[in-house]
Write a protein that holds these residues in place. Structure first.
Motif, short mmCIF file in Angstrom:
data_model
loop_
_atom_site.label_atom_id
_atom_site.label_comp_id
_atom_site.label_asym_id
_atom_site.label_seq_id
_atom_site.Cartn_x
_atom_site.Cartn_y
_atom_site.Cartn_z
N GLY A 105 28.74 68.92 56.45
CA GLY A 105 29.78 69.83 56.00
C GLY A 105 31.15 69.52 56.56
N ILE A 106 31.21 68.99 57.79
CA ILE A 106 32.51 68.69 58.38
C ILE A 106 33.23 67.61 57.57
CG2 ILE A 106 31.85 69.45 60.68
CD1 ILE A 106 31.52 66.53 61.49
N SER A 107 32.45 66.68 56.99
CA SER A 107 33.05 65.66 56.11
C SER A 107 33.22 66.18 54.70
CB SER A 107 32.16 64.41 56.09
OG SER A 107 32.02 63.84 57.36
N GLN A 108 32.18 66.86 54.21
CA GLN A 108 32.16 67.31 52.82
C GLN A 108 33.28 68.31 52.54
OE1 GLN A 108 28.87 69.43 49.87
NE2 GLN A 108 28.22 68.64 51.85
N LEU A 109 33.52 69.21 53.48
CA LEU A 109 34.49 70.28 53.26
C LEU A 109 35.78 70.09 54.04
CD1 LEU A 109 32.04 73.31 53.37
CD2 LEU A 109 32.87 72.06 51.37
N GLY A 110 35.73 69.35 55.14
CA GLY A 110 36.91 69.24 55.99
C GLY A 110 37.52 67.87 56.09
N GLY A 111 36.85 66.85 55.52
CA GLY A 111 37.37 65.51 55.64
C GLY A 111 37.40 65.00 57.06
N VAL A 112 36.53 65.55 57.92
CA VAL A 112 36.47 65.12 59.32
C VAL A 112 35.43 64.03 59.47
CG1 VAL A 112 36.05 65.85 61.70
CG2 VAL A 112 37.19 67.41 60.10
N HIS A 113 35.81 62.94 60.12
CA HIS A 113 34.92 61.80 60.27
C HIS A 113 34.04 61.97 61.51
CE1 HIS A 113 33.87 57.57 61.33
NE2 HIS A 113 33.73 57.48 60.03
N PRO A 114 32.69 61.87 61.37
CA PRO A 114 31.82 61.94 62.54
C PRO A 114 31.61 60.56 63.15
CG PRO A 114 30.48 61.96 60.56
CD PRO A 114 31.92 61.85 60.11
N ARG A 115 31.68 60.47 64.46
CA ARG A 115 31.31 59.24 65.15
C ARG A 115 30.24 59.58 66.18
NH1 ARG A 115 34.88 54.45 68.11
NH2 ARG A 115 33.57 52.78 67.25
N THR A 116 29.07 58.96 66.05
CA THR A 116 27.94 59.36 66.89
C THR A 116 27.78 58.46 68.10
OG1 THR A 116 26.38 58.00 65.59
CG2 THR A 116 26.70 60.30 64.91
N VAL A 117 27.24 59.08 69.15
CA VAL A 117 26.73 58.36 70.30
C VAL A 117 25.24 58.68 70.40
CG1 VAL A 117 28.88 58.20 71.61
CG2 VAL A 117 27.51 60.26 71.78
N ARG A 118 24.48 57.77 70.97
CA ARG A 118 23.02 57.94 70.97
C ARG A 118 22.60 59.04 71.93
NH1 ARG A 118 18.58 55.71 73.77
NH2 ARG A 118 19.99 54.53 75.12
N ASN A 119 21.86 60.00 71.38
CA ASN A 119 21.29 61.03 72.24
C ASN A 119 20.15 60.47 73.07
OD1 ASN A 119 22.08 63.57 69.98
ND2 ASN A 119 22.44 63.80 72.17
N LEU A 120 20.11 60.81 74.34
CA LEU A 120 19.03 60.44 75.23
C LEU A 120 17.92 61.48 75.12
CD1 LEU A 120 21.27 59.39 78.27
CD2 LEU A 120 20.23 57.92 76.51
N PRO A 121 16.72 61.19 75.63
CA PRO A 121 15.58 62.11 75.46
C PRO A 121 15.82 63.51 76.01
CG PRO A 121 14.78 59.95 76.12
CD PRO A 121 16.27 59.89 76.22
N ASP A 122 16.74 63.66 76.96
CA ASP A 122 16.99 64.99 77.52
C ASP A 122 18.10 65.74 76.79
OD1 ASP A 122 19.20 63.58 78.37
OD2 ASP A 122 19.01 64.10 80.48
N GLY A 123 18.57 65.20 75.66
CA GLY A 123 19.60 65.87 74.88
C GLY A 123 21.02 65.49 75.26
N PHE A 125 24.05 62.45 76.36
CA PHE A 125 24.40 61.10 75.92
C PHE A 125 25.17 60.44 77.06
CE2 PHE A 125 27.11 64.23 73.67
CZ PHE A 125 28.33 64.04 74.31
N ASP A 126 25.22 59.13 77.03
CA ASP A 126 25.87 58.37 78.09
C ASP A 126 27.38 58.59 78.03
OD1 ASP A 126 27.04 56.26 79.67
OD2 ASP A 126 25.15 55.16 79.51
N LEU A 127 27.96 59.04 79.13
CA LEU A 127 29.39 59.32 79.13
C LEU A 127 30.22 58.05 79.07
CD1 LEU A 127 29.58 62.31 81.63
CD2 LEU A 127 29.36 62.32 79.13
N HIS A 128 29.64 56.93 79.44
CA HIS A 128 30.32 55.64 79.24
C HIS A 128 30.42 55.35 77.74
CE1 HIS A 128 30.47 54.67 83.48
NE2 HIS A 128 29.17 54.92 83.58
N ASP A 129 29.35 55.69 77.00
CA ASP A 129 29.41 55.54 75.55
C ASP A 129 30.49 56.43 74.95
OD1 ASP A 129 27.36 53.72 75.59
OD2 ASP A 129 25.81 55.12 74.90
N LEU A 130 30.61 57.63 75.48
CA LEU A 130 31.65 58.54 75.00
C LEU A 130 33.03 57.93 75.20
CD1 LEU A 130 32.85 61.24 74.02
CD2 LEU A 130 32.53 62.12 76.34
N ARG A 131 33.29 57.45 76.39
CA ARG A 131 34.59 56.85 76.66
C ARG A 131 34.83 55.64 75.76
NH1 ARG A 131 37.29 58.41 81.19
NH2 ARG A 131 36.20 59.77 82.68
#
Length: 376
Positions: A105-123, A125-131
């Motif tokens: 919906g964020i793309s469909q209705l808002g034109g917002v682009h999602p960029r994903t980082v890999r979720n780890l098993p505990d929910g 994600f690596d903050l180095h990946d975020l940076r």
């Protein structure tokens, strides 16, 4: 949930563990809904909605809050309000609810682009990946505008995101100059599991979406909390996506009742879930397994060996009862569960499931698992 009758001779016990959205309003909740004082919420005049918004804002330690019909809309309103510049990008986990289960919906209705980082098993994600994925100021790229996190994490099995990681994530977002939104659909389950005030869990978050109809027993509604100026802008966004309600106090009253009476009892659901987890683990099966220690709250993921039984086949079998099974267990039990991935099925506890139903479901699980093991 009362047993249903399949014939005059045989009572069927149905235990529905597909989701914690299946709850029915209690008689006392319905009474609160009927007696709620009402007004026109689009004019900001519904006293029960105002009371709910103030209650949630205080609970989460934020300045203001906004009542919306659904959790999906709450997340959508949050993202669109944060990302008002065209070409904005939101960074979020690849297994997050916003990314997987809200129809883009964020793309469909808002034109917002999602960029994903890999979720780890505990929910997390690596903050180095975020940076690493935050965009530089380059006209070829979208503009990094928001980071989203989920707690508890549904696909990770209702896990509580570690508090120290949340604090580190918040510090990282401040360094990057990015707001942080939490999809806290089951945030109060996380607070219950940690025995901490919800405000402590979201101290690093700019905005939070809290669902009232998952686990808390309300029939509908979510609340978006955050800074006062943000919520003022979010009201306009809510109106644009069709979320403006009129005499909404009739459902806001259910949310207030849920926070006052169901939230304090969430620990019961967590304890009952462990009975199911121990029943599965106690079988020592190689076909159906689970990790009781990883079931932090009201969600249990069971891992299937797809070469023997797929999650869909397990769900189908749990929804049936053979004559031999009924004789062995002394009751006709139907347990409804949900296939989640190619190898996992999901069981969810909620306030409408009784301890007796959990015991029946546990006996059924042990029987079916032993049946599947004998076929190997």
């Amino acid at each position: 949930m009362a047993p249903t009758t399949s014939s005059d001779k045989e009572a069927v016990v149905v235990v529905d563990l597909r989701s914690d959205t299946l709850t029915q309003p209690s008689a006392l909740m319905k009474q609160a809904m009927v007696e709620a004082p009402l007004g026109d919420d689009v004019f900001g005049e519904d006293p029960t909605v105002i009371a709910l918004q103030k209650k949630v804002a205080a609970l989460l330690g934020k300045e203001d809050a906004l009542f919306v019909p659904t959790g999906t809309m709450s997340n959508l309103v949050a993202v669109l309000t944060h990302c008002q510049q065209r070409g904005s990008e939101v960074i979020l986990g690849d297994q997050s609810h916003i990314h997987l289960y809200e129809q883009g919906g964020i793309s469909q209705l808002g034109g917002v682009h999602p960029r994903t980082v890999r979720n780890l098993p505990d929910g997390t994600f690596d903050l180095h990946d975020l940076r690493r994925v935050v965009r530089s100021d380059n006209e070829h790229f979208p503009v990094s505008a928001l980071v989203c996190v989920e707690n508890t994490h549904n696909v990770a099995g209702g896990k509580v995101v570690p508090l120290d990681w949340m604090d580190e994530l918040g510090a990282t977002c401040r360094q990057l100059g990015l707001p942080l939104h939490m999809d806290g659909a089951r945030l109060l389950n996380a607070a219950t599991a940690l025995d901490l005030p919800p405000a402590r869990l979201v101290r690093s978050c700019t905005t939070i979406s809290l669902c009232l109809s998952k686990g808390l027993g309300a029939p509908v509604g979510s609340v978006l909390a955050g800074p006062q100026d943000f919520i003022k802008r979010a009201r306009r966004t809510r109106k644009a996506v069709g979320g403006g309600m009129r005499q909404a106090g009739v459902v806001a009253a259910a949310g207030i009742f849920a926070l006052d009476h169901v939230y304090p009892a969430l620990g019961r659901d967590h304890r009952l879930l462990q009975e199911l987890a121990q029943a599965v683990e106690g079988c020592g099966s190689k076909v159906i397994r689970c990790d009781p220690r990883g079931a932090h709250t009201n969600i249990l993921l069971v891992e299937c060996d797809p070469s023997v039984v797929t999650p869909e086949a397990l769900c189908e079998r749990m929804g049936q009862a053979t004559p031999a099974e009924v004789t062995s267990l002394g009751e006709h039990v139907i347990v409804r569960i949900l296939p989640l991935t190619d190898s996992k099925a999901r069981l969810v506890l909620h306030c409408d499931v009784t301890p007796g139903q959990v015991q029946s479901a546990a006996r059924k699980l042990r029987y079916v698992i032993k049946e599947l093991d004998s076929e190997c």
